[in-house]
Scaffold this motif. Sequence first.
Motif, PDB file in Angstrom:
ATOM      1  N   UNK A   4       0.832  -1.209   0.000  1.00  0.00           N
ATOM      2  CA  UNK A   4       0.000   0.000   0.000  1.00  0.00           C
ATOM      3  C   UNK A   4       0.866   1.258   0.000  1.00  0.00           C
ATOM      4  N   UNK A   5       0.302   2.305  -0.590  1.00  0.00           N
ATOM      5  CA  UNK A   5       1.012   3.579  -0.624  1.00  0.00           C
ATOM      6  C   UNK A   5       1.958   3.721  -1.804  1.00  0.00           C
ATOM      7  N   UNK A   6       1.898   2.783  -2.733  1.00  0.00           N
ATOM      8  CA  UNK A   6       2.766   2.869  -3.919  1.00  0.00           C
ATOM      9  C   UNK A   6       2.051   3.553  -5.080  1.00  0.00           C
ATOM     10  N   UNK A  12       9.419   3.201   2.288  1.00  0.00           N
ATOM     11  CA  UNK A  12       8.411   3.299   3.350  1.00  0.00           C
ATOM     12  C   UNK A  12       8.055   4.752   3.661  1.00  0.00           C
ATOM     13  N   UNK A  13       9.035   5.652   3.559  1.00  0.00           N
ATOM     14  CA  UNK A  13       8.781   7.066   3.859  1.00  0.00           C
ATOM     15  C   UNK A  13       7.812   7.660   2.834  1.00  0.00           C
ATOM     16  N   UNK A  14       8.055   7.373   1.559  1.00  0.00           N
ATOM     17  CA  UNK A  14       7.179   7.909   0.505  1.00  0.00           C
ATOM     18  C   UNK A  14       5.775   7.326   0.647  1.00  0.00           C
ATOM     19  N   UNK A  15       5.694   6.051   0.975  1.00  0.00           N
ATOM     20  CA  UNK A  15       4.381   5.401   1.087  1.00  0.00           C
ATOM     21  C   UNK A  15       3.604   5.976   2.269  1.00  0.00           C
ATOM     22  N   UNK A  44       9.093   5.848  -5.976  1.00  0.00           N
ATOM     23  CA  UNK A  44       9.502   6.803  -4.926  1.00  0.00           C
ATOM     24  C   UNK A  44       9.720   8.214  -5.471  1.00  0.00           C
ATOM     25  N   UNK A  45      10.417   8.303  -6.586  1.00  0.00           N
ATOM     26  CA  UNK A  45      10.786   9.623  -7.120  1.00  0.00           C
ATOM     27  C   UNK A  45       9.864  10.067  -8.257  1.00  0.00           C
TER      28      UNK A  45
END
Length: 229
Positions: A19-21, A157-160, A207-208
């Motif tokens: 999740x969060x991707x 994990x930070x971005x998500x 992420x980027x």
Amino acid sequence: MENGAPTAKPVVVAIDGPSGTGKSSTSRAVAAHLGLSYLDTGAQYRAITWWMVANGIDLTDPTAIAAVAGKPEIVSGTDPSAPAISVDGVDVAAPIRTQEVTSKVSAVSAVPEVRTRITELQRTIAAGAGGIVVEGRDIGTTVLPDADLKIFLTASPEARAARRSGELKGADVNATREALIRRDAADSSRKTSPLAKAGDAVEVDTTELTLAQVIECVVTLVEEKRAGK
Ligand code: DC
């Protein structure tokens, strides 16, 4: 097919990842752009979890969960512009997103009888769709191992956590990060069809990337696949 270009060549796209991707937003947008149907399999696991909570099933007891796994009737819409889900005729699109359901869905979705039931449903929907984007955790590995294209989305994990707390309207990022990591660990370590990248999946680290860039990347991959490249 409920939406989009009637001439689109049927193609089955599996999009997995934690999740969060950006999995849901990407999958919906890609399906809409290419005139394909769309299936959110996480919503189905959330829906069965919602039903178990509503019916007072003891979610610490896998045997109790397994005994009723066949009871609720879950109906998923496949229009990417209007995702819909109901349980026994009740629209549960909103209640399946509560913290209570989110915190309990990993326990319910780890039960093999639940997975067998939901997997059958997913395969039936995909077979009847005439072209579909299916998003989840085990689509490329277990549900649709013959999908035309498999994508595995990742992100730090930070971005998500930052994306999820944005969606949850300002929830604490650290708490969100811890909850995400716990849920991913549970989803990745369960015995039956865990969250995993299929050997033949294309991994995209988001992420980027902006959402628009991820969508463009996946659309290009599908178009290349359709063109036989
Ligand atoms: O994508 P989501 O966060 O809405 O998914 C909710 C939960 O459902 C997730 O924690 C794990 C489970 N799930 C699963 O086990 N298999 C899938 N194909 C999709 C989701």
